[in-house]
Enzyme design. Structure first.
Site, PDB file in Angstrom:
ATOM      1  N   HIS A 694       0.873  -1.184   0.000  1.00  0.00           N
ATOM      2  CA  HIS A 694       0.000   0.000   0.000  1.00  0.00           C
ATOM      3  C   HIS A 694       0.909   1.233   0.000  1.00  0.00           C
ATOM      4  O   HIS A 694       1.102   1.901   1.006  1.00  0.00           O
ATOM      5  CB  HIS A 694      -0.904  -0.010   1.232  1.00  0.00           C
ATOM      6  N   ASP A 737      -0.417  -9.773   1.414  1.00  0.00           N
ATOM      7  CA  ASP A 737       0.314  -8.953   0.445  1.00  0.00           C
ATOM      8  C   ASP A 737      -0.657  -8.433  -0.610  1.00  0.00           C
ATOM      9  O   ASP A 737      -0.670  -8.901  -1.744  1.00  0.00           O
ATOM     10  CB  ASP A 737       1.434  -9.780  -0.194  1.00  0.00           C
ATOM     11  N   GLU A 746       1.150  -1.583   4.367  1.00  0.00           N
ATOM     12  CA  GLU A 746       1.651  -0.252   4.013  1.00  0.00           C
ATOM     13  C   GLU A 746       3.132  -0.198   4.389  1.00  0.00           C
ATOM     14  O   GLU A 746       3.679  -1.140   4.974  1.00  0.00           O
ATOM     15  CB  GLU A 746       0.849   0.842   4.747  1.00  0.00           C
TER      16      GLU A 746
END
Ligand code: G3I
Ligand code: 9MR
Ligand code: ZN
Length: 766
Positions: A694, A737, A746
């Site tokens: 992310h 993932d 993230e």
């Protein structure tokens, strides 16, 4: 509740028309992009034609007939539904008269420039499904319905195109899920510009009775365990020759033999026996450990036990060189307000971003606060995590100086390389220069953050063009600022004395601001601003740390007095954005002997050792040797792994006891693959590594920046994707993932910086 469908008897005619339009459309399409879609269109058409023979009235699907969508008929408003806009698409999506209505002002440039989507269901491999829905459009439109992986390459499980007209039609498509189970796919209706046609304006789509049903579940494969992990897990990057080396096996029996095989020739070069069984509570497993620390020969190997083998690993003096470099240079690629050069940042290079002035929230005043690093996968710039990251760089520099002070340390691959200043200080200064702008010169207080009101889409930073706001001054930002600026005044003295002097002045101003206000909790977002909050229960630890750094920089007794009085109230521990006490503790212990009180020195030292002992006991108790205990896998757990490893290194520095150092090394191995899900948590390194982080620049370019540490397992399941994909998993397996999963996947500047510290320390010691 029964709904009457609005299908009309003109449908047969329309279907023929659709067929003609459809075939005409196909011939114009771009072969590469549309290959997948083209292969399915004929089937889609067949399905929709068949539908025309059906009755007009159907009851709303209920949960018992395999219906997978909970709100396909919009009876619950917009629940599960949303709109995605990109590349010029402009539209709104509401429920009117029980239908989903997308009012499109501009189609944008792509079919998915306007995308209505629905989440909250799952698909199983082998299942046969039927998607059906009613749709109309005020202008003729060739639209695309897709069910796709929600993240990564967004590949489609089924794509079907239909021609819409003013008349509502019931459209259907049957398909078989050919790929592995997907716990959280996305159903999309791409109603932007159809490929091959011109951009469009002002049309309205009505959508209703969207249904996805499992119509044949007989071929669904047995529930996969949702666990594709290896049975033998170890550090996939590898080991320094003289270091501790371990592997963890969940299929071994105590005392069973394992072998290490040289990849280059297939020879067995080492054999050993597994330990007794150890429970790995956090992953709900029982494992045995292989300890082959005495195997020191450089090479590339795999560890084998019967049918099972580990991923490859390397033993080499230079095994971590590249990893260390990338974990540090990541910060360069996070730079804001300047051009980020491809020479150093590769694919995520970008022109200047976020250069507009920010409005001071609640006023009409604007201020230039350009510069600094983007915090994470978003483009916010927050003082609290920024300051902590800078300090981690400072400590990395001080505690493994040999690595950063020499020629290599001025040659990491950032624009300032070769300027005679260690790159780690150059990079830290980039953030400091921004932090200086974040101070309110009048009061000495420091604005908490600069962000837009909301998070942007998955775009490059220069594309986030909304108004920037400076959120109010916070006590925690001001405390962290004071600490770091004071320390900077010492570290930059030899390189730029004017800059150093200025840092000291602003640090004192910040302290003055804090002196004038009572101690309390940290920042809270104003109502309209929903970006990262970095709240905090208390600012006492920030003040504690700042006071000591100010004493070190000024020699003024008042700062030390504040610190020493705080010690008497009890020692706290913690590295990270929220808890900063350990920075203060170690700063005290590194004072000269005459500057610290023997008695207080002992109190602080004992507290650090005690904390480290409790961390070591967690490491010893856990089969994978992780220091988080049974259930402390929270948002950013990998940061905690690193920061608790640093507490072990602190104890090691104070006592010289190897058990602390080894415990820290175990954490490096955990992060690089010695875990129950077989992931190396650093992008670009290890056999199984995160590819769908992310991280907006990585998502926008399709290139995952190497050297980024992901947040890692978080058993609180704090984003919709994690909730769908990980429900029921034991804490240590709550990681996915997928780029939608911001609460597990993230990346941030302050998750990387403690990793850089840990790795640096280990490499420096050898
Ligand atoms: O510590 C508590 C624990 O006691 C409790 O049992 C548990 C149950 O909810 O929560 C724990 O707190 C968690 C906290 O992180 C720990 O630091 C919170 O749930 C969790 O929401 C919080 O997450 C933070 C997240 O922002 C949301 O506020 C992360 O630490 C923080 O790193 C993250 O930071 C974001 C920025 O806001 C925006 N930029 C990206 C960045 C990374 O995701
Ligand atoms: O992208 C955002 C990420 O950087 C933050 O850490 C996270 C939590 O604050 O929020 C992410 O933004 C999401 C938002 O909170 C909810 N809607 C979806 C956003 C991106 O997927
Ligand atoms: Zn920027």
């Amino acid at each position: 509740m029964t709904k009457v469908k609005k299908t009309k008897c003109l449908k047969a005619l329309l279907a023929v028309l659709m067929c003609a339009l459809f075939i005409a459309g196909c011939s114009k399409k771009n072969a590469v992009q549309e290959v997948d879609a083209d292969t399915v269109e004929t089937e889609a058409l067949e399905e929709s034609t068949k539908e025309d023979e059906k009755t007009d009235t159907e009851t709303e699907p209920d949960e018992n007939d395999g219906e997978l969508l909970s709100n396909g008929d919009f009876h619950d408003g917009m629940k599960s539904w949303d709109l995605y806009l990109t590349n010029g698409g402009d539209a709104t999506f509401d429920v009117k008269d029980g239908q989903g209505i997308v009012t499109v002002e501009k189609s944008g440039e792509l079919s998915y420039s306007v995308q209505a989507y629905c989440d909250g269901f799952s698909l199983k491999k082998g299942g046969v499904y039927e998607l059906s829905f009613e749709m109309s459009s005020t202008k003729p439109l060739n639209m695309e319905a897709r069910i796709q992986l929600n993240g990564g390459d967004y590949r489609s499980y089924v794509t079907a195109r239909f021609n819409l007209s003013e008349e509502a039609q019931t459209l259907k498509r049957k398909f078989t899920m050919k790929e592995a189970n997907d716990p959280a796919p996305r159903l999309c209706f791409n109603i932007g510009k159809p490929s091959g046609s011109k951009e469009m304006e002002d049309y309205r789509i009505a959508l209703d009775n969207v249904s996805l049903r499992l119509i044949d579940g007989s071929k669904i494969e047995d529930e996969q365990k949702g666990d594709s992990a290896m049975n033998i897990n170890l550090n996939q990057v590898g080991f320094l020759p003289k270091s501790r080396k371990t592997a963890v096996c969940r299929t071994a029996n105590p005392g069973e033999t394992y072998e290490i095989v040289d990849i280059s020739n297939g020879n067995t070069v080492y054999s050993g026996k597994f330990s007794e069984a150890i429970s790995a509570v956090a992953s709900d497993e029982t494992v045995c450990v292989a300890d082959f620390s005495d195997f020191v020969t450089q090479g590339k190997y795999t560890l084998v036990k019967g049918e099972d083998k580990s991923y490859e690993f390397v033993i080499d003096e230079k095994v971590y060189d590249e990893l260390l470099n990338k974990s540090f240079v990541f910060l360069y690629s996070q730079r804001c307000g300047v051009k980020v050069e491809s020479e150093y940042a590769g694919m995520v290079a970008h022109p200047e971003c976020h250069t507009g002035e920010a409005i001071i929230y609640g006023t009409e005043t604007k201020k230039d606060v350009s510069g600094g690093w983007h915090d994470a996968g978003d483009y916010g710039r927050y003082v609290v995590p920024g300051a902590v990251t800078v300090n981690d760089l400072f400590l990395t520099y001080e505690d493994s100086r040999e690595l950063w002070d020499g020629a290599a340390g001025d040659n990491t691959g950032i624009p300032e390389s070769g300027n005679g200043v260690p790159d780690i200080l150059d990079e830290a200064r980039f953030e400091l220069e921004w932090m200086l702008k974040m101070q309110d010169e009048k009061t000495g207080g420091v604005y908490h953050k600069v962000t837009c009101k909301q998070f942007p889409g998955f775009v490059m930073p220069q594309a986030e063009k909304e108004q920037l706001y400076l959120s109010p001054v916070s006590n925690t930002a001001t405390g962290d600022f004071a600490a770091v600026m004071a320390k900077a005044s010492i570290l930059y003295k030899d390189y730029d004395s004017d800059f150093a002097k200025h840092c000291l002045k602003v640090a004192k101003d910040a302290w003055k601001y804090l002196e004038a206000i009572p101690s309390g909790a940290g920042f809270k977002n104003p109502d309209e601003i929903v970006t990262g909050e970095y709240p905090d229960g208390s600012d006492l630890d920030e003040r504690y740390w700042a006071s000591l750094e100010l004493f070190k920089a000024t020699g003024e007794e008042k700062y030390k007095a504040y610190f020493e009085e705080s010690i008497a109230k009890g020692i706290k521990h913690g590295y990270g954005w929220e808890l900063v006490s350990s920075y203060g503790n170690m700063a005290y212990l590194t004072l000269s002997e005459e500057d610290k009180k023997e008695e207080l020195k002992n109190i602080v030292t004992e507290a650090i050792i005690k904390e480290a002992d409790s961390i070591v006991s967690e490491v010893l108790k856990d089969g994978y040797m992780c220091n988080l205990g049974a259930d402390k896998y929270e948002w950013g757990s990998n940061m905690n792994v690193c920061n608790r490893a640093r507490m072990l290194l602190d104890a090691y520095r104070l006592s010289g006891e190897e058990k602390y150092y080894n415990g820290a090394y175990d954490q490096l191995s955990y992060l690089l693959g010695q875990n129950s899900i077989s992931y190396s948590f650093v992008t670009g390194f290890g056999s199984l590594r995160p590819k769908n982080t992310h991280h907006r620049p990585s998502i926008a370019t399709g290139y995952t920046v190497p050297g980024m540490v992901v947040g890692g397992p978080n058993s609180n399941l704090q984003d919709p994707y994690a909730e769908a994909a990980l429900k029921g998993n034991p804490p240590a397996k709550c990681y996915v993932d997928n780029d939608q999963s911001y609460s597990t996947n993230e990346v941030t500047i302050y998750w990387n910086s403690p990793f850089t510290y840990l790795l640096s320390f280990i490499m420096n010691k050898k």
